[in-house]
Design an enzyme around this catalytic site. Sequence first.
Site, short mmCIF file in Angstrom:
data_model
loop_
_atom_site.label_atom_id
_atom_site.label_comp_id
_atom_site.label_asym_id
_atom_site.label_seq_id
_atom_site.Cartn_x
_atom_site.Cartn_y
_atom_site.Cartn_z
CG ASP A 17 -2.07 0.96 1.11
OD1 ASP A 17 -2.40 1.37 -0.02
OD2 ASP A 17 -2.65 1.33 2.15
CG HIS A 34 -0.84 2.29 -9.32
ND1 HIS A 34 -0.97 1.91 -8.00
CD2 HIS A 34 -1.96 3.02 -9.60
CE1 HIS A 34 -2.12 2.37 -7.51
NE2 HIS A 34 -2.73 3.06 -8.46
CG LEU A 128 9.03 -16.98 -3.71
CD1 LEU A 128 9.16 -16.94 -2.18
CD2 LEU A 128 9.28 -15.57 -4.27
C1 IPE Z 1 -5.49 -2.82 -0.02
O1 IPE Z 1 -5.14 -1.48 -0.19
C2 IPE Z 1 -5.52 -3.52 -1.34
C3 IPE Z 1 -4.24 -3.64 -2.05
C4 IPE Z 1 -3.07 -3.25 -1.63
C5 IPE Z 1 -4.33 -4.30 -3.32
P1 IPE Z 1 -6.23 -0.33 -0.29
O2 IPE Z 1 -5.48 0.94 -0.46
O3 IPE Z 1 -7.24 -0.64 -1.32
O4 IPE Z 1 -6.93 -0.40 1.15
P2 IPE Z 1 -7.91 0.62 1.89
O5 IPE Z 1 -9.06 0.87 0.96
O6 IPE Z 1 -7.14 1.88 2.14
O7 IPE Z 1 -8.29 -0.06 3.15
C1 IPE Z 2 -1.72 0.21 -3.32
O1 IPE Z 2 -1.50 1.57 -3.32
C2 IPE Z 2 -2.01 -0.32 -4.70
C3 IPE Z 2 -3.37 -0.81 -4.89
C4 IPE Z 2 -4.33 -0.78 -4.02
C5 IPE Z 2 -3.65 -1.38 -6.19
P1 IPE Z 2 -2.69 2.61 -3.28
O2 IPE Z 2 -3.09 2.94 -4.67
O3 IPE Z 2 -3.80 2.15 -2.41
O4 IPE Z 2 -1.97 3.86 -2.62
P2 IPE Z 2 -2.58 4.90 -1.60
O5 IPE Z 2 -3.13 4.13 -0.43
O6 IPE Z 2 -3.66 5.64 -2.33
O7 IPE Z 2 -1.43 5.78 -1.24
MG MG Z 3 -4.19 2.38 -0.44
#
Ligand code: IPE
Ligand code: IPE
Ligand code: MG
Length: 246
Positions: A17, A34, A128
Amino acid sequence: MSEDSVNRPRHIAVIMDGNGRWARSRGAPRAHGHQAGFRTTRDIVEACAKLQIESLTLFAFSSENWKRPEKEVGFLLDLFLRALQSEVAKLHENKVRIQFIGDRTAFSDKLQLQMSEAEKKTLNNDGLKLAIAVNYGGRWDIVNAAKKIATDVQQGKLQVDDIDQTLFGEYISLSHLSEPDLFIRTGGEKRISNYLLWHLAYTELYFTDVLWPDFNEEEIKRAINYYSGRQRRFGKTGDQVVNNDA
Ligand code: IPE
Ligand code: IPE
Ligand code: MG
């Protein structure tokens, strides 16, 4: 402590995240985050293989992430497809076994085909074990297992009395892997976000503020080090664990 003597996790499960915030802090579009996150993923898979971690499960796209703007969802799915096209051959060479968990029926035929081909190609690899959770939700996983069990009962393959935690675990994703020992969430949030709800029952939890694109081998070693300092009691007393009492 030397690297060999630490109590090492066999299976690490990660919520990757913080890509969006990483991009925002640079005044860049979320897609840029991303893309950077993808490079981190590649590095961390390599680091885990090098550190001889048995299994690594990564949350790439949740069942709730469809709620994001259409353009971002489109970018993520496209990135996923491109990653499959560019990475699978190298992973295969490195003996990584790839598996996807989640409801893949929502994806395009092309993407589903790439996923099953990657699984087939790497099926017999003994390095792995890499599981990638896409369109995955912990509640979906539990409901899906319940449905499969109900079908087997209906067809007479199972009796209701056969259903216990061991059997349930065989119907849920990742049944062939050991349970995750260490959970890592980057990006500062302290929540599970519908990840491996069944599997995390006794997993050690590690949260870090480091945003996923900034995560690296040093950071994963820090997490492993944290893990090695935990006493896993599974309900017993600390003395029982130290004395190895049954
Ligand atoms: C969780 O992250 C899902 C992934 C990393 C794929 P999110 O960014 O979607 O989670 P929330 O919505 O903040 O809980
Ligand atoms: C995690 O990073 C990637 C996915 C959920 C696909 P985020 O896109 O949720 O990044 P933040 O939480 O907005 O910083
Ligand atoms: Mg996120």
